[in-house]
Design a protein around this motif. Structure first.
Motif, PDB file in Angstrom:
ATOM      1  N   ASN A  77       1.002  -1.472  -0.036  1.00  0.00           N
ATOM      2  CA  ASN A  77      -0.111   0.059   0.556  1.00  0.00           C
ATOM      3  C   ASN A  77       0.492   1.125  -0.173  1.00  0.00           C
ATOM      4  OD1 ASN A  77       0.005  -0.210   3.145  1.00  0.00           O
ATOM      5  ND2 ASN A  77      -0.620   1.908   3.184  1.00  0.00           N
ATOM      6  N   ASN A  94      -5.840   0.305  -1.767  1.00  0.00           N
ATOM      7  CA  ASN A  94      -5.875   1.393  -0.806  1.00  0.00           C
ATOM      8  C   ASN A  94      -6.249   0.892   0.438  1.00  0.00           C
ATOM      9  OD1 ASN A  94      -6.938   4.096   0.705  1.00  0.00           O
ATOM     10  ND2 ASN A  94      -9.007   3.326   0.054  1.00  0.00           N
ATOM     11  N   GLU A 112      -4.342  -3.624   7.111  1.00  0.00           N
ATOM     12  CA  GLU A 112      -2.740  -3.486   6.094  1.00  0.00           C
ATOM     13  C   GLU A 112      -3.106  -5.589   5.846  1.00  0.00           C
ATOM     14  OE1 GLU A 112       0.207   0.574   6.485  1.00  0.00           O
ATOM     15  OE2 GLU A 112       0.690  -1.916   6.916  1.00  0.00           O
TER      16      GLU A 112
END
Ligand code: DHB
Ligand code: FE
Length: 303
Positions: A76, A170, A259
């Motif tokens: 990311n 994202n 994440e």
């Protein structure tokens, strides 16, 4: 007749006459900017960092022994290449090269990242045809989300061992994709890579995580039990890992622990998900903390 043709095809592929790209392994690792700074400033032998880097000694040797032709690297961006002006959910880097980004302290002194425009364009075409919308990016700088995993796995080198296709997800600005969507996207990426008609050895990496929270009243949160369970499921029961819902990540792994959904993209691309041979655990490592983050790492061989 159909069976005969399938056997013929299998034999041709085995003999290497008809060579396609192949995913040989998946790699999972956390990223933390302080890890990059420790390496760049020659601090990796300090007592704080030693146990962390020790867990990657095996991996660096394994990388040398199992050199890929291309790394498909899921990571990311941290409002470095993309700002609030533009927020792609899934972005594939199709450029020939990507510069290490300036994240406020100047760009890390690491090599430029060379891409693989031909394979990246093929993957973009195939994945979009499989009904996942990707943003095509032809110019992009890459931040610690991408360069720290490369440093951990490849060490301090004057050039990276092979081209890298950056795939940015994202997980910073809401709304963000679910684990299940990431897992299914990984399956589509696996099909895309395996249908590229060049004999490339491709590794797919899922990066970010594990549990951590950088802001608010729960800043500093780390959850070893959740991390261990996630690693167990990721390795042995990825469909159950994919079913973990958004609120569970945020509650158990913290706001930045989300994440981890990126690891499911790499895991979804492994052959066992489609009924192939079992994925083989090559290495597993866990260390707390690095800065504010629990660091997890695994390597799976594709069969
Ligand atoms: C830290 C962790 C991250 O994932 C990140 O993007 C930035 C900082 C940290 O633990 O310091
Ligand atoms: Fe991060």
């Amino acid at each position: 007749m159909r069976k005969h043709i399938d056997n013929l095809k299998a034999n041709i592929i085995k003999k290497g006459v008809f060579n396609m790209a192949k995913i040989t392994a998946s790699v999972f690792t956390s990223h933390v900017p302080a890890i990059g700074a420790a390496l760049d400033m020659g601090k990796s032998h300090e007592p704080y960092w030693q146990p962390l880097f020790k867990g990657y000694e095996f991996s660096k040797q394994w990388m040398k022994d199992n050199q890929p032709d291309v790394i498909f690297l899921v990571y990311n961006d941290h409002a470095t290449a993309f700002s609030l002006e533009m927020i792609p959910t899934f972005a594939i880097g199709c450029a020939a090269q990507f510069m290490p980004a300036d994240e406020g302290w100047g760009p890390r002194p690491v090599p430029k990242v060379y891409g693989h425009p031909e394979l990246a364009s093929h993957i973009a075409h195939s994945v979009i045809q499989q009904d996942f919308d990707l943003t095509i990016v032809n110019k992009m700088d890459v931040d610690h989300g991408l360069t720290v995993p490369l440093s951990l796995m490849c060490g301090q080198v004057s050039e990276w061992p092979c081209p890298v296709i950056p795939f940015a997800v994202n997980v910073v600005q809401y709304p963000i994709p679910s684990g299940n969507r990431c897992f299914n996207l990984g399956r589509a990426i696996g099909k895309a890579i395996n249908s590229f008609d060049q004999p490339l050895n491709v590794q797919i990496w899922g990066t970010g995580g594990m549990s951590h929270q950088l802001q608010g009243p729960r800043a500093g949160l780390i959850n070893k039990e959740f991390d261990a369970r996630f690693l167990d499921l990721l390795i042995n029961d990825p469909k159950s890992a994919a079913a973990i819902d958004h609120m569970e990540y945020v509650r158990e792994a913290g706001s930045e622990g989300i994440e981890l959904v990126m690891w499911l993209i790499a895991r979804g691309a492994m052959s066992d998900v489609e009924g192939g041979g079992a994925a083989e655990l090559v290495h597993r490592f866990y260390h707390v903390p690095a800065s504010n983050t629990a660091v997890g790492h695994a390597i799976l061989k594709n069969n």
